[in-house]
Design a protein around this motif. Structure first.
Motif, short mmCIF file in Angstrom:
data_model
loop_
_atom_site.label_atom_id
_atom_site.label_comp_id
_atom_site.label_asym_id
_atom_site.label_seq_id
_atom_site.Cartn_x
_atom_site.Cartn_y
_atom_site.Cartn_z
N LYS A 1 0.83 -1.21 0.00
CA LYS A 1 0.00 0.00 0.00
C LYS A 1 0.86 1.26 0.00
O LYS A 1 0.54 2.24 -0.67
CB LYS A 1 -0.94 0.02 1.21
CG LYS A 1 -2.14 -0.86 1.06
CD LYS A 1 -3.06 -0.66 2.25
CE LYS A 1 -4.34 -1.45 2.07
NZ LYS A 1 -5.27 -1.20 3.17
N ARG A 2 1.95 1.24 0.77
CA ARG A 2 2.83 2.41 0.82
C ARG A 2 3.46 2.68 -0.54
O ARG A 2 3.46 3.80 -1.02
CB ARG A 2 3.93 2.21 1.87
CG ARG A 2 4.90 3.38 1.94
CD ARG A 2 5.96 3.23 3.00
NE ARG A 2 6.56 1.92 3.12
CZ ARG A 2 7.55 1.46 2.35
NH1 ARG A 2 8.04 2.21 1.39
NH2 ARG A 2 8.04 0.26 2.56
N HIS A 3 3.98 1.63 -1.20
CA HIS A 3 4.57 1.80 -2.53
C HIS A 3 3.53 2.32 -3.51
O HIS A 3 3.83 3.21 -4.32
CB HIS A 3 5.15 0.50 -3.04
CG HIS A 3 6.47 0.13 -2.45
ND1 HIS A 3 7.56 0.97 -2.47
CD2 HIS A 3 6.88 -0.98 -1.80
CE1 HIS A 3 8.58 0.38 -1.88
NE2 HIS A 3 8.19 -0.81 -1.46
N LEU A 4 2.34 1.78 -3.46
CA LEU A 4 1.29 2.21 -4.37
C LEU A 4 0.91 3.67 -4.12
O LEU A 4 0.78 4.46 -5.06
CB LEU A 4 0.07 1.30 -4.21
CG LEU A 4 -1.10 1.58 -5.14
CD1 LEU A 4 -0.66 1.47 -6.59
CD2 LEU A 4 -2.23 0.62 -4.86
N ARG A 5 0.76 4.04 -2.86
CA ARG A 5 0.41 5.42 -2.51
C ARG A 5 1.51 6.38 -2.96
O ARG A 5 1.23 7.43 -3.56
CB ARG A 5 0.17 5.54 -1.01
CG ARG A 5 -0.26 6.91 -0.56
CD ARG A 5 -0.51 6.98 0.94
NE ARG A 5 0.73 6.75 1.69
CZ ARG A 5 1.01 5.68 2.43
NH1 ARG A 5 0.13 4.71 2.55
NH2 ARG A 5 2.15 5.57 3.06
#
Length: 91
Positions: free
Chosen positions: A23-27
């Protein structure tokens, strides 16, 4: 009218790790995409050059903490790997 670029679909095959990490990479990739699109009108990572990502890391994140810049650097490396580029970035 074209569909907006789906960053999640773009990164799906390369994202690994825990759900929070993915989720962090995507955000962060989405934030990078928005910043680069606003500055250079390059909507998709396929149109990016190394200078676009380097600009984002150096100028858009200059007021952020070292930890934040490091995590964005990891996301940038992930994008480069997905694009099959040999980009290297210095912080």
């Amino acid at each position: 009218m074209s569909k907006p670029f789906d960053m999640e679909l773009f990164l799906t095959g390369i994202l690994t790790g825990s759900q929070a990490t993915r989720k962090r990479h995507l955000r962060q990739a989405t934030i990078m995409q928005a910043g680069i699109a606003k500055r250079w009108q390059r909507e998709t990572p396929w149109a990016w050059q190394r200078k676009h990502v380097a600009w984002f890391l150096e100028h858009r994140l200059d007021q952020h903490s070292e930890a934040t810049r490091y995590y964005f650097l990891l996301s940038a490396r992930l994008l480069a790997r997905r694009l099959k580029k040999t980009w290297e970035f210095n912080l």
